[in-house]
Design an enzyme around this catalytic site. Sequence first.
Site, PDB file in Angstrom:
ATOM      1  CE  LYS A  95      54.659 -11.609  97.483  1.00 20.41           C
ATOM      2  NZ  LYS A  95      55.068 -12.788  98.305  1.00 20.41           N
ATOM      3  CD  GLU A 117      57.960  -1.446  96.630  1.00 21.73           C
ATOM      4  OE1 GLU A 117      57.617  -0.557  95.814  1.00 21.73           O
ATOM      5  OE2 GLU A 117      57.209  -1.882  97.520  1.00 21.73           O
ATOM      6  CB  SER A 382      51.016 -18.200 101.358  1.00 16.07           C
ATOM      7  OG  SER A 382      52.249 -18.457 101.995  1.00 16.07           O
TER       8      SER A 382
HETATM    9  C1  LIG Z   1      55.251 -12.811  99.685  1.00 12.74           C
HETATM   10  C2  LIG Z   1      54.824 -14.050 100.328  1.00 12.74           C
HETATM   11  C3  LIG Z   1      54.255 -14.058 101.610  1.00 12.74           C
HETATM   12  C4  LIG Z   1      54.084 -12.822 102.450  1.00 12.74           C
HETATM   13  O1  LIG Z   1      53.196 -11.883 101.977  1.00 12.74           O
HETATM   14  P1  LIG Z   1      51.847 -11.508 102.762  1.00 12.74           P
HETATM   15  O2  LIG Z   1      51.436 -10.235 102.136  1.00 12.74           O
HETATM   16  O3  LIG Z   1      52.186 -11.379 104.203  1.00 12.74           O
HETATM   17  O4  LIG Z   1      50.908 -12.616 102.518  1.00 12.74           O
HETATM   18  C5  LIG Z   1      53.823 -15.258 102.147  1.00 12.74           C
HETATM   19  N1  LIG Z   1      53.975 -16.421 101.467  1.00 12.74           N
HETATM   20  C6  LIG Z   1      54.523 -16.461 100.235  1.00 12.74           C
HETATM   21  C7  LIG Z   1      54.658 -17.776  99.559  1.00 12.74           C
HETATM   22  C8  LIG Z   1      54.978 -15.293  99.619  1.00 12.74           C
HETATM   23  O5  LIG Z   1      55.523 -15.335  98.412  1.00 12.74           O
END
Ligand SMILES: *Cc1c(COP(=O)(O)O)cnc(C)c1O
Length: 402
Positions: A95, A117, A382
């Site tokens: 993010k 938000e 992610s």
């Molecule tokens: C917020 C988040 C997501 C989901 O967000 P996308 O916009 O779909 O990528 C995925 N993995 C993590 C670790 C997150 O914090």
Amino acid sequence: MSKSYLDTLPNEDGFFGKYGGAFIPPPLEKPFAELNKAYDELSQSNEFHAELNSIRKHYQGRPTPIYFAKNLTKYCGGGKIYLKREDLNHTGAHKLNHCMAEALVAKHLGKSKLLAETGAGQHGVALATAAAYFGLECEIHMGEIDIQKEHPNVIRMQILGAKVVPATHGLKTLKEAVDSAFNAYVADSENTLFAIGSVVGPHPYPKMVRDFQSVVGREAREQFLEMTGELPSHAVACVGGGSNAMGLFSGFIDDEVKLHGVEPLGVGTKLGQHAASLTYGEEGIMHGFNSIMLKDKDGEPAPVYSIGSGIDYPSVGPEHAYLRDIGRTIVGTCNDEDAVDAFYKLSQLEGIIPALESAHAVAYAMKLAKENPNDSILVNLSGRGDKDIDFVVEKFPIPTKD
Ligand SMILES: *Cc1c(COP(=O)(O)O)cnc(C)c1O
């Protein structure tokens, strides 16, 4: 050379085929026109990119590595699994890639405040971090119920200097937080940049956030080639709004790499039990853009659920709807149980505790590996799972290592 996919889509009105666009009320037309013009210029500016690259390198800790998950691969007994380690990005998830860039846009526009938000608080924490870096004010709107549920993230945002504004009407969760942030933006769009947290919302956000996340795919392509001498057979990412997936996919979109988006199947296939918008949804407009969404019987956004609180969104970025329609991406699902299993497997076999969101992609990749013994699979990890550990161990006892 023919124009690449990324240069041609979205079109100048923000459409990917019939999806996307900007469905906004009249008071927001002017600030959105201003943002569009400014972003067009900034995206062509060498100075902007140089500054962003420097932030990526010296503050965020990029490039993040690619890791061959040898033990997990051996355990699955099939294709090779590789991880793009976005969990090692500062603040522990992808993010920050778009939050730092959005804050840099705010700085170039002369704005003094970042506004957003947040549901579970992950976007709020990343944005508060970016605001601290740039010396900007930060105001995060959050449902009163979520404020109670996600206390550690509320504290983090406050430590980082952000103001957390409770949304006290209705169900007091994400939808009300969106309304509340929106009203605050209309009241002070002059000084504020609305920093959307995924590839969703009205144009230009889906494009902007994709551009900012594309660093993941660019790095991954180069690193994978260097490491193995070829491209992966598959790229896999979890999809909530879809930003980490678009980040990875954008690096391989003009290649013969199969792209898999994994949606959360929660605890079942009935409305309310999952957040698999592309899998079970239908076309509709919400939050200012046309895409595929989960609707209740009145056509309003349906209640959604996933154990991964960052992927329980009732719609999906318009580009994902488009890429699925044209057959460029494959949409799969993973339920809570398989995600938790992958959470523990990756922890115990590789020493990497993944975010529950990312664990959905890992679980899917494990299946893909078993079915495709000759293939290589690159997963976007992610985020890291520290935020999830208390919740997971309480609900799902730690398995004994076998
Ligand atoms: C917020 C988040 C997501 C989901 O967000 P996308 O916009 O779909 O990528 C995925 N993995 C993590 C670790 C997150 O914090």
